[in-house]
Design a protein around this motif. Sequence first.
Motif, PDB file in Angstrom:
ATOM      1  N   UNK A  23       0.775   7.086   6.086  1.00  0.00           N
ATOM      2  CA  UNK A  23      -0.234   5.667   6.241  1.00  0.00           C
ATOM      3  C   UNK A  23      -0.103   5.605   7.840  1.00  0.00           C
TER       4      UNK A  23
ATOM      5  N   UNK B  33       1.853  11.125   1.468  1.00  0.00           N
ATOM      6  CA  UNK B  33       0.963  10.401   2.109  1.00  0.00           C
ATOM      7  C   UNK B  33       2.023   9.770   3.703  1.00  0.00           C
TER       8      UNK B  33
ATOM      9  N   UNK C 275       1.186   4.785  -2.396  1.00  0.00           N
ATOM     10  CA  UNK C 275       1.270   5.791  -2.243  1.00  0.00           C
ATOM     11  C   UNK C 275       2.040   6.449  -3.232  1.00  0.00           C
TER      12      UNK C 275
ATOM     13  N   UNK D 279       0.544  -0.945  -0.104  1.00  0.00           N
ATOM     14  CA  UNK D 279      -0.345  -0.343   0.066  1.00  0.00           C
ATOM     15  C   UNK D 279       1.066   1.557  -0.182  1.00  0.00           C
ATOM     16  N   UNK D 280       1.850   1.316   1.219  1.00  0.00           N
ATOM     17  CA  UNK D 280       3.142   2.002   0.872  1.00  0.00           C
ATOM     18  C   UNK D 280       3.547   2.428  -0.442  1.00  0.00           C
TER      19      UNK D 280
ATOM     20  N   UNK E  42       8.126   6.553   8.345  1.00  0.00           N
ATOM     21  CA  UNK E  42       7.082   6.934   8.018  1.00  0.00           C
ATOM     22  C   UNK E  42       7.413   8.249   7.284  1.00  0.00           C
TER      23      UNK E  42
ATOM     24  N   UNK F 245       9.888   9.491   4.514  1.00  0.00           N
ATOM     25  CA  UNK F 245       9.790   9.141   3.002  1.00  0.00           C
ATOM     26  C   UNK F 245       7.782   9.446   3.138  1.00  0.00           C
TER      27      UNK F 245
END
Lengths: 276, 301
Positions: free
Chosen positions: B83, B81, A103, A99-100, B140, B143
Motif C-alpha cells: 500500500x 498488497x 491487508x 489498514x495494513x 512495505x 511485508x
Amino acid sequence: MKAETSHRDLPLVGRQVVAEQKMFWRNPAAAGFTIIFPLFFLIIFSLLNGTGNIALPSGIVVRFTSYYIAGIIVFAAVSACFTNLAINLTMRRDDGTLKRKRSTPLPAWALFAGLLGSQLIVTVLMALFTTALSMVFFHVEPPQHLLEFLGVVLLSAATLCSLGVAITALIPNQDAAPAVVNIIAFPLLFLSGLFFPVGRGTLHDIAQWLPLTRMQHAIFDSFAPAVRHCPAVRGCTAPVLHSSGPMAADIAVILVWLAIGTLVSLRTFRWVKKGE
Amino acid sequence: MTTAIEVRGLRKAYGDVEAVRGIDLSVQTGECVAVLGPNGAGKTTMVEILEGFRLRDAGEVAVLGVDPAHGGRRLRERIGIVLQECGVERFLTVAELVRLHAGYYPHPLDPDEVLELVGLGEKAGSKVRTLSGGQQRRVDLALGLIGDPELIFLDEPTTGFDPTARRAAWSIVESLRALGKTVLLTTHYMDEAQNLADRVVVVARGRVVAEGAPDEIGGRGDAEAHVRFLLPPGVAIADLPVPVEAEGEAVVTRTADPTALLHTLTGWALERGLQLPSLTVSRPTLEDVYLELTADVEETS
C-alpha cells in the motif's frame, strides 16, 4: 463475514501479545504515562495521608492507604486499558497501520486478542507492583482473597479495554485523541470515588452505576482490610465494608459495561481514518 | 493460460460522484500489468475493490477465482498488497516485524531471504522508526512479499525512491515475475511502466481509455519516427537529400521507414565529410501517448 479459524491461531495470538508487549515497553510515551501517573498518585497521596484513617459512606473506618490502593489499581487499569489503548488505536487507524493489518490474513479478532492480552499483562503487573509497594511502605495488608483479587483485576481490565476500543469511534483524529479520552476519564475517576469517597447524594447514586465505582468496590472487598472503627449501630464481624452490597452486584454491573463496550466496538469500530 | 484477475462492468460511486464507470480488465497469471491514470481517475478505487478494501456498486470481479468482497482470510493468504503511505509498528525491529507477518501466512518465505531481497539485510536489527523513507518503503515491499503470494498489488511502489533504489526495486519486481507471480502495478512513472509491464492500462474518467503493450499502446508501434539533427555549418535546408522542417535550431523529418531515411541521410553526409550534430531517432514516448490520452482530464484530487 464468516469466522475462519485454523490450528495455527493460538500461537498466532501468542505472537501478537509478544509483539504488543515489545511495542508497549519500548514506547516511552505509552509506558511512561501508564506506569508513572498511577505510581505518582499512589506515592504522593499515601505520603500525605499515610497514617490517617478514612470513613467510608457505610460509616466503617479503615486506614486511608487500604482504601486508596484499590482506587490506584483501577486508575492503573484505566491508564493501560482505556487511555493508552484508545490513543494507540486511533494513531494506528490514522497512520494506516490498521489498514495494513487488514491487508494480511491476520483475523481481526486475533489482532484484538493480542492487544487485550498485552494490556491485561500490563494491568496485572501494575496491580501487583502497586500492592507490593503499598505493603512495604504504607502498611497495606495483602489481599485476603487473592483469587477474587486477580479475577476482578482481569475483568476490570478487559472491560476497560472494550470501552477503550468503543470510544475510538468518537475520536475524530489522532490529534484529538488525548483530549477526548482524558475529558471522559478524569471526571469519572473522581466521580467514582477512586481518590476519596463520594458522599451520599445524587452523585453517589449515579456513581453506583458507573464501572469504575464497581471495580474499586470489588477490588477493595477482595483486600478485605482490617476495620479500625465500627459504627455502633452496625455489626462489623465480617469485613464486607461497602454499602453497595456484595461483590456479585459489583461484578454484574461491570459485566453490563463489558457487554456495552463490546457491542459498541463491534458496531462502530473504523479501520481507516475518516474520509478514506 | 489462466486468469488471475477478471473484471467486467465494474462501477463504484461516492454519493453523486462516479469514480469507476464501467471498467473491464483481465490479467493473466504471470503477467505484469501497469495501471496508469491521473489522480482521481478511479484507479485507486478500482485497485482497492480488487484488494477487498472497498465494495463495488455493480459489475463482476474475480481475483484468483474468488470474489474479493467475500474472499476473507483464504484469499488474503494468496495475495500480497504493498500500500501507499501505510503505517507500521514502528517500535519493532525490521526482522521482528517481518517475522511477525510471516506468521500470518501458511507458507511464508524465509524472512532473512526476503530482507536480503529488498536490500534490508543490514537493517534487520534496526527499529523501523529509525529507517529513512526509502528504507521504510522497502519494508512495505518485504511485508507484501513475505507470504509468498501468487498475486501482488503494488501501489506506486517506488514513489520517493532515489534512482538507484528504483532500479533495485525494479529488479525485485523482475525477479518476482521470473518466479511466475502475477503483478498489478499502479504508477505515475512512465519509465517504470515501460520497464516492468507486459501491458499498460490507461484509466481516465473512471474508464479504461487505452490498453496494450508499452511499445504499442496508443498507436506507438505504428507511429512515424522523428529524425532530428542540427544543420551542419554552411548547409541550407534546401541542400539536404530529404525534406525536413525547422524546429528551433534543429531540423526534423518524419518517416515510417527510419532505416532507409538514415541510410540516405548519413550516406549524403559522409560523401561530403560532414557531421550531423545531435542526430536522434525517436518515436513518441509512453509519456507522449499517455499525455495525449488523458489530455482532457482535469486533476480532481
